[in-house]
Scaffold this active site. Structure first.
Site, PDB file in Angstrom:
ATOM      1  N   PRO A  20       0.843  -1.204  -0.018  1.00  0.00           N
ATOM      2  CA  PRO A  20      -0.182  -0.020   0.115  1.00  0.00           C
ATOM      3  C   PRO A  20       0.877   1.188  -0.047  1.00  0.00           C
ATOM      4  O   PRO A  20       1.446   1.282   0.830  1.00  0.00           O
ATOM      5  CB  PRO A  20      -0.580  -0.187   1.026  1.00  0.00           C
ATOM      6  N   GLU A  21       0.774   2.014  -1.017  1.00  0.00           N
ATOM      7  CA  GLU A  21       1.495   3.422  -1.190  1.00  0.00           C
ATOM      8  C   GLU A  21       0.456   4.378  -1.055  1.00  0.00           C
ATOM      9  O   GLU A  21      -0.770   4.284  -0.541  1.00  0.00           O
ATOM     10  CB  GLU A  21       2.213   3.418  -2.407  1.00  0.00           C
ATOM     11  N   LYS A  59       2.214   7.603   3.639  1.00  0.00           N
ATOM     12  CA  LYS A  59       1.559   6.369   3.885  1.00  0.00           C
ATOM     13  C   LYS A  59       0.942   5.956   5.398  1.00  0.00           C
ATOM     14  O   LYS A  59       0.530   4.995   5.434  1.00  0.00           O
ATOM     15  CB  LYS A  59       2.661   5.152   3.592  1.00  0.00           C
ATOM     16  N   ARG A  95      16.687  -1.001  -5.456  1.00  0.00           N
ATOM     17  CA  ARG A  95      15.371  -1.207  -5.911  1.00  0.00           C
ATOM     18  C   ARG A  95      15.323  -1.418  -7.278  1.00  0.00           C
ATOM     19  O   ARG A  95      15.911  -0.857  -8.060  1.00  0.00           O
ATOM     20  CB  ARG A  95      14.723   0.016  -5.632  1.00  0.00           C
TER      21      ARG A  95
END
Length: 276
Positions: A2-3, A58, A261
């Site tokens: 969830p962002e 967030k 990333r």
């Protein structure tokens, strides 16, 4: 994970379902999910009602009718909310449940147990302590100019720093840079004024689109890089290779590691050495 767009959706969901209902009880399956002692949480919130919300990045802050009592929710890797009636079975992985006096419940769903719930007295002090900066949607060109001026790190890693742009996660950072035509490995302090303006415009475009589409990636515009990730059904149909091409010019998308990333970008329209 969830962002910002997902958490904004949870904020609207909670406000539409849970406000102004006295809390009768709170059941916590695993107290490791709490950032406040369970006894304190229960004593403080029993009889209280949720009155409103605020999202910063967030983090979801839920205000109550008790002075100085705010609930902070962080959705970790896969958390969510589920509002349901007591006559219905408890949702799977709802490890924290708020029971309201009227017979409805709010389940805080924690599949991987990285989620957290706790109390904060002052939201601004909490944000400062945790080094959480301005919400990405609230950033102005001036905010970005100041934030990036002395940053020698690459822009992709800089955007993931929650003190710079709260709420930006990995796929969002890639999308912002693609829309702004900025190479992910360009130094943050080397962005031109034009690039910073383009980046701020991209932040608004990408985040507002994601919120409008309720973070359903398949419904994002075909001009978005996110389709290269092929998380949902591609808007390009059954051509399994189309999602690997830049939606602007058809150049093959490159996938590299930046700051550890996975990073997607177009080597043609996001050239590292090109001028804006």
């Amino acid at each position: 994970m969830p962002e910002l767009p997902e958490v904004e959706g949870y904020r609207h969901y909670l406000e539409a379902t849970c406000l102004h209902q006295p809390i009768e009880n709170i059941d916590v399956e695993d107290t490791k999910l709490l950032t406040t002692d369970y006894a304190t949480l229960l004593e403080t919130l029993r009889g209280a009602s949720f009155t409103g919300t605020r999202r910063v990045g967030k983090n979801l802050f839920v205000f109550t009718d008790q002075p100085g009592v705010t609930v902070r929710m962080h959705f970790g890797m896969s958390g969510s909310l589920e509002y349901y009636h007591s006559s219905i079975d408890r949702p799977r992985h709802a490890r924290i449940v708020f029971y309201f006096r009227g017979g409805f419940n709010l389940g805080f769903v924690c599949p991987r147990k990285f989620e957290r719930v706790g109390l904060v007295e002052d939201v601004e002090k909490f944000l400062k302590k945790k080094k959480i900066g301005k919400d990405a949607l609230e950033l102005t060109v001036e905010d970005l100019t100041v934030a990036l001026a002395n940053r020698k790190s690459v822009i992709k890693s800089t955007l993931l720093d929650q003190s710079v742009a709260a709420g930006v996660g990995n796929w969002i950072a890639d999308e912002l840079l693609f829309q702004a035509k900025i190479h992910p490995e360009k130094r943050a302090n080397e962005l031109t004024p034009e690039e910073i303006t383009a980046l701020r415009d991209a932040i608004q475009l990408v985040l507002l689109t994601a919120i409008e589409k309720e973070a359903h990636y398949a419904y994002f515009p075909e001009s978005f890089l996110i389709h290269s990730r092929a998380w949902d059904a591609s808007p390009y149909g059954d051509d399994t290779e189309q999602h690997l091409l830049c939606p602007r010019d058809g150049t093959p998308i490159e996938i590299i590691r930046v700051g550890g990333r996975t990073t997607y970008f177009c080597p043609e329209c996001q050239k590292l050495s090109s001028e804006f």
